[in-house]
Design a protein around this motif. Structure first.
Motif, PDB file in Angstrom:
ATOM      1  N   TRP A  58      -4.900   6.297   2.077  1.00 17.11           N
ATOM      2  CA  TRP A  58      -4.339   5.031   1.639  1.00 17.11           C
ATOM      3  C   TRP A  58      -4.818   4.658   0.243  1.00 17.11           C
ATOM      4  CZ3 TRP A  58      -0.991   2.233   4.682  1.00 17.11           C
ATOM      5  CH2 TRP A  58      -0.937   2.551   6.045  1.00 17.11           C
TER       6      TRP A  58
ATOM      7  N   TYR B 212       0.835  -1.200   0.000  1.00 16.52           N
ATOM      8  CA  TYR B 212       0.000   0.000   0.000  1.00 16.52           C
ATOM      9  C   TYR B 212       0.871   1.253   0.000  1.00 16.52           C
ATOM     10  CZ  TYR B 212      -3.534  -3.234   1.827  1.00 16.52           C
ATOM     11  OH  TYR B 212      -4.396  -4.290   2.006  1.00 16.52           O
TER      12      TYR B 212
ATOM     13  N   ARG C 293       0.804   5.299   1.173  1.00 14.51           N
ATOM     14  CA  ARG C 293       0.113   6.132   2.155  1.00 14.51           C
ATOM     15  C   ARG C 293       0.668   7.539   2.066  1.00 14.51           C
ATOM     16  NH1 ARG C 293       0.559   6.312   8.698  1.00 14.51           N
ATOM     17  NH2 ARG C 293       2.121   7.864   8.162  1.00 14.51           N
TER      18      ARG C 293
END
Length: 121
Positions: free
Chosen positions: A111, A94, A96
């Motif tokens: 996110w 991910y 962020r």
């Protein structure tokens, strides 16, 4: 304000390489931190690479020397070059981002939805 989309995940053999990208297509790009996180099966999400507007970069020990984070303001893109991949790097990855708010780096991050990386032995 922020819409993050990761891409570039896939399946590779140990020792291989992948490059992940994260594009911010939202209207806000006054970021104060931008980073990569990952979540392996059965484990919590953990951060391992961060970049700051002044160009400073930091890595966790388990990826240092193997992964390289970079950022392109013009393309509003965060990248992650991953080399010498190991089976333990298998996870959902991910990106962020945190934005400046009233002169402070906002606590609440944004996110992406993640991209899967699978490394086979």
């Amino acid at each position: 304000q922020v819409q993050l989309a990761e891409s570039g995940g896939g399946a590779v053999e140990a020792g291989g390489s992948l490059t992940l990208s994260c594009v911010n297509s939202g209207s806000s790009d006054n970021w104060c931190t931008w980073g990569w996180y990952r979540q392996a099966p059965g484990k919590g999400r953990e951060g391992f690479a961060w970049i700051y507007p002044d160009g400073n970069i930091s890595y966790s020990d388990d990826v240092k020397g193997r992964f390289s984070i970079s950022q392109d303001n013009a393309r509003r893109m965060l990248s992650l070059q991953m080399n010498s991949l190991k089976p333990e790097d298998t996870a959902t990855y991910y990106c962020r981002i945190r934005l400046w708010r009233d002169g402070h780096c906002a606590v609440a991050p944004y996110w992406g939805h993640g991209t899967q990386v699978t490394v086979s032995s």
